[in-house]
Design an enzyme around this catalytic site. Structure first.
Site, PDB file in Angstrom:
ATOM      1  N   CYS A 172       0.791  -1.190  -0.096  1.00  0.00           N
ATOM      2  CA  CYS A 172      -0.042   0.111  -0.168  1.00  0.00           C
ATOM      3  C   CYS A 172       0.913   1.304   0.039  1.00  0.00           C
ATOM      4  O   CYS A 172       2.258   1.321  -0.060  1.00  0.00           O
ATOM      5  CB  CYS A 172      -0.837  -0.045   1.157  1.00  0.00           C
ATOM      6  SG  CYS A 172      -2.313  -1.539   1.081  1.00  0.00           S
TER       7      CYS A 172
ATOM      8  N   CYS B 211      -6.714  -1.453  -3.024  1.00  0.00           N
ATOM      9  CA  CYS B 211      -7.934  -1.265  -3.687  1.00  0.00           C
ATOM     10  C   CYS B 211      -8.083  -1.169  -4.976  1.00  0.00           C
ATOM     11  O   CYS B 211      -6.782  -1.098  -5.756  1.00  0.00           O
ATOM     12  CB  CYS B 211      -8.345   0.167  -3.213  1.00  0.00           C
ATOM     13  SG  CYS B 211      -8.272   0.312  -1.109  1.00  0.00           S
TER      14      CYS B 211
ATOM     15  N   SER C 284      -5.511  11.563  -3.303  1.00  0.00           N
ATOM     16  CA  SER C 284      -5.526   9.917  -3.405  1.00  0.00           C
ATOM     17  C   SER C 284      -5.690   9.901  -4.924  1.00  0.00           C
ATOM     18  O   SER C 284      -6.398  10.775  -5.539  1.00  0.00           O
ATOM     19  CB  SER C 284      -6.730   9.445  -2.680  1.00  0.00           C
ATOM     20  OG  SER C 284      -7.069   8.132  -3.146  1.00  0.00           O
TER      21      SER C 284
END
Length: 550
Positions: free
Chosen positions: A119, A192, A466
């Protein structure tokens, strides 16, 4: 071997005694000592499957003739840290990860290292540490998450949680549906599902040659990822034997390849920060102008969440990064991969299985790459926008400023209906030093989309976004407000002009008016005055320099 420093000679009797205490036999002292930096944790969905991959990495190292030593590296889930004080920490964590890699490997004089990551800031932190150490190293990312499912529809984390909560607030979807999305959007282990920072970093790590071919998109919990883990373990021993170090792989040419693939994919704007920081550790000059130059010459050939309709699983099944390299071969440099193959060899071996997921150059989604760098009197040092996620209608926009000194204030205004069409939200004092930690603005940008304002409202900030952000959202404004950047003196009602094609970001104020406002300007008091973040705030550089620590 480098590790001979701790295991050879009569003066190392005490050291060998301690090594034997860990279970090593005498034969093990003749083998390469390989560190495995693992960021396995129960806190991050992208990392919960790492215990399984550790077994296969260990198996590979042993098969290759090395001795594996596992040690832990801290991790943060950006999604869980989002929208509150926790988001001050992820970018600052990047430096802790790099320092941890350096500290453990040098203290124990390890011969090589495998970095198990996934991540957002952990991957660049490990790359920074590897480049700084310059001992043989391989990065293995744990893989993307499968899409969720609801009512026969594929779900993605950002679209079906952050944006969905704003749609529920507006009354477009029921609370019952929102609860179902909450349960189903993230079905299990993995990063994700879209081209957010974690997956973008995985793809460009493979591109620059620091992961084995196929690693970047190989799905979490897949047998393919297990095989890559084992091959990584075997390969690191070979790198040690051949003394192939990161600075032989991370070069100006391979970094330009990484930027090119980033632009072609339409990846996260956070990669600008991270690639500059990695380049700094490798002793390679890299600036914002390089990103914009490459973006103007590389077409955007994929359409992946959050900007598009495809998922990381679609990119994997279309052929992954090797297939992207095949498509872009004429625009790339022929650089080395940790596997021993070069970029062109990897491209030539690849097959493009889906011409829509990885489009031909002549049928690109956009003629330019995913990221643009803007300059002007608001951002003399530059600002970054993910232009691939901006609609054509919003590529040029002029609006009245609505100014906030914290993300939470802006978020409250958006959800309460106080933001109107024709406005430019300005969120400042959220930069690397002022935040501190340069918080991501996924919550407000997703709320803008969910409230139906994406085609009438823009956002600029000295914070960052993001990879899940879409719309005319401009971040990394440099200099930041707390370092006397012009964004600090913007007032409610000032007219702000955004022109992405012309790379301009301007407030309609004269130079004399800006100087006049600065004479009475007083910076907002630091939000955090103790602990690690206070030290970080004092030491961190601006975003246009990669937010590295001085």
């Amino acid at each position: 071997m480098r590790s001979d420093i701790i295991k050879k000679g009569i003066e190392r009797v005490p050291h060998r005694a301690l090594l034997h205490a860990t279970g090593l036999g005498r034969k093990d002292l003749d083998r390469p000592f390989i560190g495995v930096a693992t960021s396995s944790t129960d806190l991050i969905p992208g990392h919960i499957g790492m215990k399984d991959l550790e077994r296969f990495i260990e198996r590979g190292i042993c098969y290759g003739g090395g001795v594996p030593f596992f040690f832990g590296v801290p991790g943060i889930c950006d999604g869980i840290a989002m929208g509150h004080l926790g988001m001050c920490y992820p970018l600052a964590l990047r430096e802790i990860v790099a320092d941890t890699i350096e500290t453990v490997c040098n203290a124990h004089q390890l011969d090589g290292i495998v970095c198990l990551t996934n991540c957002d800031k952990i991957t660049p932190g490990m790359l920074m540490g590897a480049a700084r150490l310059n001992i043989p190293a391989i990065i293995i990312t744990a893989g993307p998450m499968l899409s969720g499912r609801y009512n026969k529809r594929k779900l993605a984390f950002v679209h079906d949680t952050f944006e969905a909560l704003a749609r529920a607030q507006k009354g477009d979807i029921s609370k019952e549906e929102l609860m179902c999305l909450e349960m189903e959007a993230c079905p299990g282990a993995g990063s994700c599902q879209g081209l957010y920072t974690a997956n973008t970093m995985a793809c460009i790590t493979e591109t620059m040659g620091m992961s084995l071919p196929g690693c970047g998109t190989a799905l979490a919990v897949s047998a393919k990822k297990r095989r890559i883990a084992q091959a990584t373990g075997e390969c690191i021993v070979e790198l040690v034997e051949k003394n192939i170090t990161p600075r032989k792989i991370i070069t100006k040419a391979s970094l330009e390849n990484a930027i090119a693939v980033d632009m072609a994919l339409g990846g996260s704007s956070n990669t600008v920060l991270h690639l500059m920081a990695i380049a700094h550790e490798a002793g390679i000059p890299l600036d914002l102008k390089t990103f914009d130059r490459i973006s103007k010459n590389i077409p955007h050939i994929t359409n992946i969440e959050p900007a598009g309709e495809h998922f990381m699983e679609d990119l994997e099944y279309a052929g992954g990064i090797p297939a992207v390299l095949k498509r872009l071969k004429k625009n790339l440099n022929n650089t080395l991969n940790v596997s021993g193959d070069k970029t062109f060899e990897i491209a030539d071996k690849a097959t493009i299985f889906d011409q829509e997921v990885i489009r031909p150059i002549e049928k690109a989604y956009h003629k330019q790459g995913g990221i643009a760098v803007l300059y002007g009197n608001i951002a003399p040092g530059g600002a970054v926008v993910k232009q691939a996620a901006v609609s054509q209608n919003m590529m040029q926009f002029t609006g009245r400023a609505k100014v906030f000194n914290r993300e939470e204030e802006a978020m409250q205004a958006i959800l309460s209906g106080k933001i109107k069409g024709g406005e430019v939200i300005v969120i400042r004092y959220e930069g690397p030093a002022g935040g501190p930690g340069m918080r991501e603005m996924l919550a407000p940008t997703s709320a803008i989309v969910g409230m139906g304002l994406a085609e009438s409202v823009a956002l600029i900030t000295d914070g960052r976004f993001s990879g899940g952000t879409k719309g005319p959202c401009i971040g990394h404004v440099s200099p930041e407000a707390s370092r006397r950047g012009p964004i600090a003196i913007i007032k409610d009602g000032d007219m702000i002009s955004i022109d992405i094609p012309k790379r301009k970001l301007e407030v309609k104020l004269t130079k004399s008016e800006i100087e006049k406002r600065f004479k009475v300007w007083k910076p907002v008091a630091p939000k955090i005055t103790s602990g690690y973040l206070a030290r970080y705030s004092r030491l961190v550089s601006s975003a246009d320099k990669g937010a590295i620590l001085h």
